[in-house]
Enzyme design. Structure first.
Site, mmCIF file in Angstrom:
data_model
loop_
_atom_site.group_PDB
_atom_site.id
_atom_site.type_symbol
_atom_site.label_atom_id
_atom_site.label_comp_id
_atom_site.label_asym_id
_atom_site.label_seq_id
_atom_site.Cartn_x
_atom_site.Cartn_y
_atom_site.Cartn_z
ATOM 1 N N GLU A 16 160.469 71.198 21.411
ATOM 2 C CA GLU A 16 159.603 70.595 20.382
ATOM 3 C C GLU A 16 158.549 71.621 19.988
ATOM 4 O OE1 GLU A 16 157.539 66.525 20.527
ATOM 5 O OE2 GLU A 16 155.847 67.912 20.691
ATOM 6 N N THR A 50 157.269 68.361 14.965
ATOM 7 C CA THR A 50 156.399 67.179 14.893
ATOM 8 C C THR A 50 155.868 66.963 13.479
ATOM 9 O OG1 THR A 50 154.358 68.366 15.368
ATOM 10 C CG2 THR A 50 155.598 67.552 17.266
ATOM 11 N N ARG A 110 157.400 55.420 15.456
ATOM 12 C CA ARG A 110 156.385 54.600 14.796
ATOM 13 C C ARG A 110 155.216 55.480 14.371
ATOM 14 N NH1 ARG A 110 152.523 50.909 18.046
ATOM 15 N NH2 ARG A 110 151.691 52.995 18.463
ATOM 16 N N ASP A 112 151.582 57.779 15.999
ATOM 17 C CA ASP A 112 150.340 57.478 16.719
ATOM 18 C C ASP A 112 149.470 56.606 15.828
ATOM 19 O OD1 ASP A 112 150.799 58.923 19.066
ATOM 20 O OD2 ASP A 112 150.212 60.807 18.114
ATOM 21 N N TYR A 146 159.909 55.797 27.094
ATOM 22 C CA TYR A 146 158.714 55.965 27.938
ATOM 23 C C TYR A 146 158.982 55.618 29.408
ATOM 24 C CZ TYR A 146 156.883 56.290 23.325
ATOM 25 O OH TYR A 146 156.681 56.725 22.037
ATOM 26 N N ASP A 159 159.170 46.447 27.276
ATOM 27 C CA ASP A 159 159.352 47.774 26.669
ATOM 28 C C ASP A 159 160.842 48.117 26.574
ATOM 29 O OD1 ASP A 159 157.997 49.906 25.480
ATOM 30 O OD2 ASP A 159 157.995 51.107 27.302
#
Ligand code: FAD
Length: 288
Positions: A16, A50, A110, A112, A146, A159
């Site tokens: 990333e 990102t 989604r 931050d 997560y 979750d």
């Protein structure tokens, strides 16, 4: 190429990176591209870029960088798309731009939440965005997950149920949030199995170079910091070079364990840092 095909040969090692900020100086842009040369020379299976992480809205920065990586190095790219920054029509035109650049993979997020908690775009959850992207064409869609449980989730069961909905909406591979305790990742994989989530799950690994930054990120993202890790950070907090080296050793140790357990892949959160990334890749070269 759809990067999900990389999992035919596991483990998949990918990176990333963050695009330079829109107001970056010429010098730091030059440095960024020098660093990118080093990162690209390590031949990751793909590079994800990102968008808006940390609050900045830089759509063209993400897209331009993806085009550059694909054309200049011939490495597959995965632009991140945070739904809260997009209306439905903006997503459509963004996807058109991606198609025109022959980009077939996206990481649907989604995003931050802004400080006021208000979502400006049309997508409340990543799964809503996944549905929209799958409606629009033949994209390979990645999603986030997560091991330490998303901080807004009611609990780990909730979750994982939400994650199952996201995968069913059309996600073909997952990347985890960074974690520092491998057991949490293994327990997470068990929850995935119980929930019939059957897509590759790449472990997101970050090497710590800065104690303050990592504590802030861990608090924001609900990431657990084990005693062993805290001891290391406390011990080396006043020595940046030692902290970098200890952080790199910790990350390598995590990755060796993950590879020994037959992990699907590792996604390195490079923070655009070629020194640390090169060391990690060198250390695991013969283990893959
Ligand atoms: P979601 O999957 O929508 O989940 C968010 C929360 O909502 C979770 O608690 C989930 O349990 C819950 N939920 C989901 N669906 C439902 C539902 N139907 N009903 C009720 N609750 C539900 N952010 C950026 O802004 N830009 C980036 O480039 C970026 N890159 C990232 C890359 C990775 C690999 C990761 C792990 C995160 C990244 N983030 C980025 C951060 C991400 O946007 C945040 O973690 C965000 O808080 C959640 O995103 P998500 O896509 O996982 O959301």
């Amino acid at each position: 190429m759809k990067v999900v095909d990389c999992f035919k040969e596991r483990p998949v090692i990918s990176f990333e990176i963050f695009p330079p900020r829109p107001n970056a100086s010429e010098k730091s842009i030059e440095r960024f591209y020098d660093n990118l040369d080093v990162l690209a020379s390590l031949k990751p299976a793909y590079i994800s870029v990102t968008y808006g992480a940390g609050g900045s809205d830089n759509k063209s920065g993400t897209l331009d960088l993806c085009r550059y990586i694909k054309q200049h190095y011939g490495i597959e790219v995965v632009p991140h798309i945070p739904g809260i920054n997009f209306t439905t029509s903006a997503v459509k035109s963004y996807l058109d731009e991606l198609k025109a650049s022959n980009i077939e993979n996206v990481l649907a997020l989604r995003g931050d939440l802004p400080e006021d908690g208000q979502i400006k775009g049309d997508f409340q959850y990543a799964s809503d965005l996944v549905t929209e992207i799958k409606r629009d064409g033949d994209f390979n869609v990645l999603g986030a997950c997560y091991p330490d449980v998303h901080p807004e989730a009611k609990d780990s069961v909730d979750d994982i149920k939400n994650l199952k909905c996201k995968v069913d909406a059309g996600v073909s591979q997952l990347i985890t949030q960074l974690f520092f305790e491998n057991e949490h990742y293994y327990q997470f994989l068990e929850r995935c199995e119980l929930a019939d989530i059957d897509v590759p799950v790449q472990a997101g690994i970050m090497s710590v170079v800065n104690e303050r930054q990592i504590k802030r990120m861990a608090t924001m993202n609900g990431v657990g910091l084990p005693q062993k890790f805290l001891r290391m950070m406390n011990h080396y907090q006043d020595n940046p070079v030692a902290m970098r080296d200890a952080g790199t050793a910790y990350a390598i140790d995590q990755i060796v364990d993950l590879l020994s357990e037959g992990v699907d892949g590792v996604h390195l959160y490079t923070m655009d840092n070629p020194v640390v990334t090169k060391r990690i890749c060198g250390a695991i070269e013969t283990l893959i």
